[in-house]
Design a protein around this motif. Structure first.
Motif, short mmCIF file in Angstrom:
data_model
loop_
_atom_site.label_atom_id
_atom_site.label_comp_id
_atom_site.label_asym_id
_atom_site.label_seq_id
_atom_site.Cartn_x
_atom_site.Cartn_y
_atom_site.Cartn_z
N ASN A 86 5.71 43.30 -29.38
CA ASN A 86 5.46 42.21 -28.45
C ASN A 86 4.05 41.66 -28.61
OD1 ASN A 86 8.01 42.65 -27.50
ND2 ASN A 86 7.42 43.01 -25.37
N ASN A 87 3.84 40.44 -28.09
CA ASN A 87 2.51 39.83 -28.13
C ASN A 87 2.26 39.11 -26.81
OD1 ASN A 87 3.80 37.21 -28.29
ND2 ASN A 87 4.13 37.62 -30.48
N LEU A 88 1.18 38.34 -26.75
CA LEU A 88 0.80 37.70 -25.49
C LEU A 88 1.89 36.78 -24.94
CD1 LEU A 88 -2.96 36.82 -26.16
CD2 LEU A 88 -2.05 38.49 -24.53
N LEU A 89 2.68 36.18 -25.82
CA LEU A 89 3.74 35.29 -25.35
C LEU A 89 4.78 36.04 -24.51
CD1 LEU A 89 4.34 33.10 -28.53
CD2 LEU A 89 3.07 32.49 -26.47
N ASP A 90 4.89 37.33 -24.74
CA ASP A 90 5.89 38.11 -23.99
C ASP A 90 5.48 38.34 -22.54
OD1 ASP A 90 8.03 38.90 -26.04
OD2 ASP A 90 6.18 39.42 -27.08
N PRO A 110 14.73 40.54 -25.08
CA PRO A 110 14.93 41.34 -23.87
C PRO A 110 13.75 42.21 -23.49
CG PRO A 110 16.24 42.20 -25.70
CD PRO A 110 15.70 40.88 -26.14
N ASN A 111 12.92 42.61 -24.46
CA ASN A 111 11.77 43.46 -24.13
C ASN A 111 10.70 42.74 -23.34
OD1 ASN A 111 12.65 45.90 -25.19
ND2 ASN A 111 11.89 45.44 -27.24
N SER A 112 10.81 41.41 -23.22
CA SER A 112 9.85 40.66 -22.41
C SER A 112 10.34 40.48 -20.98
CB SER A 112 9.58 39.29 -23.04
OG SER A 112 10.74 38.47 -22.98
N ALA A 159 3.36 46.29 -19.10
CA ALA A 159 4.53 46.93 -19.71
C ALA A 159 5.07 46.11 -20.87
CB ALA A 159 5.62 47.15 -18.66
N ALA A 160 5.15 44.79 -20.69
CA ALA A 160 5.67 43.93 -21.76
C ALA A 160 4.74 43.92 -22.97
CB ALA A 160 5.87 42.51 -21.23
#
Length: 499
Positions: free
Chosen positions: A108-112, A28-30, A101-102
């Motif tokens: 989180n990482n780049l995929l997010d 959900p954070n993405s 923000a993501a």
């Protein structure tokens, strides 16, 4: 212009809906909406944050969502009015904010960034198609004005279906079933201070809250826009830092230990004088002192930095966790597994401290350290390091601004000073003498006490104040102070009209 504005609104809905659906594999954070919302929470000035809590109370997150939605709608309408390519550029700019923000969310990482990028790309395609349909002269162009309605309906359906599917799939992964199957340990029963005290009884006065606050009525203040979903069978608590041996504790480990049951009142530092961000509950859990001492505390440590599953942190004075008070790793609340909104599967409960330095929900990490080495979430934002509870009282009935009948009237409320206890409450009518109220039996020095004063109310307008005394006889301060940096002070006051 109206069609262009509608085009922008529909395209924004597609961006959010597609972003929500694509975020499912990443968490959900993405999600662009929740990532931006979390960033807003983290970077909101304290004055604005306190205004929001004072104004909206526990509905502050709902107010944030509504405010964000209105701002997004206004910008989306503007993007449609601006036409391509400027409208698309505006969406790219908003998307960049979502990506930042993501990517700045802990863990989180780049995929997010993929959900936001995908959503913006689809949204721009939809925006261009809708604007072309809205402005195409008929019948010379392949896309006629009559096709605008069909495209608008399709875009709206895409936004709703994608967004709803994303939320439903995400919710299907929640821990409801895990929580329902969770078996609370059988705790060692608690013993009240006063033989006459009973958790099942309360002063029977209209308008006075029950001694135990039901789970559904217990206040909730935290930074989580999306409730963390942590199954008990995968949960672990790491204890590390300035310790002799690092520990990793699972629920299987906890079940080999003796659980205890303690009734403790919790208070939010954002509680205004006379406010309702305070509640009393019976918690089942495990003494933090035992866990920390098992790890072995090294000399020089003075703080425990607790971290939640969603990376919130709180810094708790080590001495408070070791001085014998009922500081718990709690797993149960009022006879039930912790509600998810209150920290399932495990949280901290520490009497005598405001929640911002002690009551970490969804806790997964305890680092034994020092205050001069690390700082925590709210201390980074200007709040005090130690957060000790201040003596406080509240008038619950009659309600301020109400009209009451002349004659016998009950003035009642609650008072608290966790881990020291309350010895008395006084009430003042207008500028008269302070009169002692009758207190409920003291169950624990870590819980609030109810109080009541019978008043022969004469006709007219009246001001009523209250003040509490702690177990040492010290009276709560009359000095008015704001909630920042370490809790509000002053006497609660109400105004009533007697007829």
């Amino acid at each position: 212009m109206l069609k262009r504005a509608l085009s922008g609104l529909l395209a924004a809905g597609v961006i959010l809906g597609v972003g929500e659906l694509v975020s499912v594999p990443f968490g959900p954070n993405s999600s662009p909406f929740y990532a931006v919302g979390s960033a807003v929470v983290d970077n909101t000035p304290e004055a604005v944050r306190e205004w929001a809590i004072d104004t909206f109370g526990t509905s502050d997150k709902t107010a944030l969502f509504v405010g964000m939605s209105l701002i997004i709608a206004a910008l989306a309408a503007l993007a449609g009015i601006m036409r391509a390519p400027r409208g698309a550029v505006l969406f790219v700019g908003l998307g960049a904010a979502g990506v930042i923000a993501a990517l700045t969310r802990t863990g989180n990482n780049l995929l997010d960034a993929i959900p936001t990028v995908t959503g913006v790309a689809v949204g721009i395609v939809v925006l261009n198609a809708l604007i072309r349909a809205a402005e195409s002269p008929e019948p010379t162009q392949g896309i006629s004005r009559r096709s605008f309605l069909g495209l608008a309906v399709a875009a709206g359906a895409l936004a709703v279906v994608a967004g709803t599917a994303g939320r439903m799939i995400g919710q299907a992964r929640n821990v409801t079933a895990n929580r329902l199957a969770f078996l609370l340990p059988t705790p060692k029963p608690q013993v009240p201070i006063s033989p006459g005290a009973d958790l099942n009884t309360t002063m029977n006065i209209d308008g006075l809250p029950s001694y135990i606050t039901p789970n559904e009525d217990f206040y909730r203040i935290d930074t989580a826009l999306v409730l963390p979903q942590v199954p008990s069978n995968t949960w672990k608590l790491r204890i590390h830092g300035m310790v002799e041996r690092e520990l990793e504790i699972t629920f299987e480990d906890l079940m080999q230990r003796e659980a205890v049951e303690k009734t403790v009142t919790l208070t939010c530092v954002s509680n205004i004088v006379g406010g309702d961000l305070v509640g009393n509950a019976t918690w089942i859990g495990y003494p933090l002192k035992d866990l920390l001492e098992e790890a072995g505390i090294q000399d020089g440590a003075d703080m425990v930095l607790s971290s939640s599953y969603d990376a919130f942190t709180a810094g708790t004075p080590l001495e408070v966790l070791l001085d014998g008070r009922d500081a718990l790793l709690a797993v149960g609340m009022n006879g039930q597994p912790l509600p998810v909104r209150h920290g399932y599967p495990a949280r901290l409960v520490v009497p005598g401290l405001y929640g911002y330095v002690s009551a970490t929900k969804w806790v997964t990490d305890l680092e034994v350290t020092r205050f001069d080495k690390v700082t925590a979430y709210w201390t980074d934002r200007g709040w005090g390091e130690l957060g000790p509870i201040k003596t406080a009282s509240r008038i619950d009935t009659p309600r301020s601004g109400r009209t009451v009948q002349a004659g016998k009237t009950m003035i009642a409320g609650v008072a608290w000073h966790q881990h020291l206890g309350i010895s008395g409450v006084d009430v003042q009518i207008d500028e008269g003498n302070w009169m002692p109220a009758t207190l409920s039996e003291e169950y624990s020095k870590d819980t609030w006490r109810q109080w009541v004063l019978e008043w022969d109310a004469p006709p007219g307008n009246h001001t009523i104040r209250a003040r509490a005394s702690d177990a040492n006889g010290d009276i709560q301060t009359s000095m008015t102070a704001d909630t920042v940096p370490d809790g509000a002070t002053g006497y609660p006051q109400i105004s009533v009209s007697v007829s």
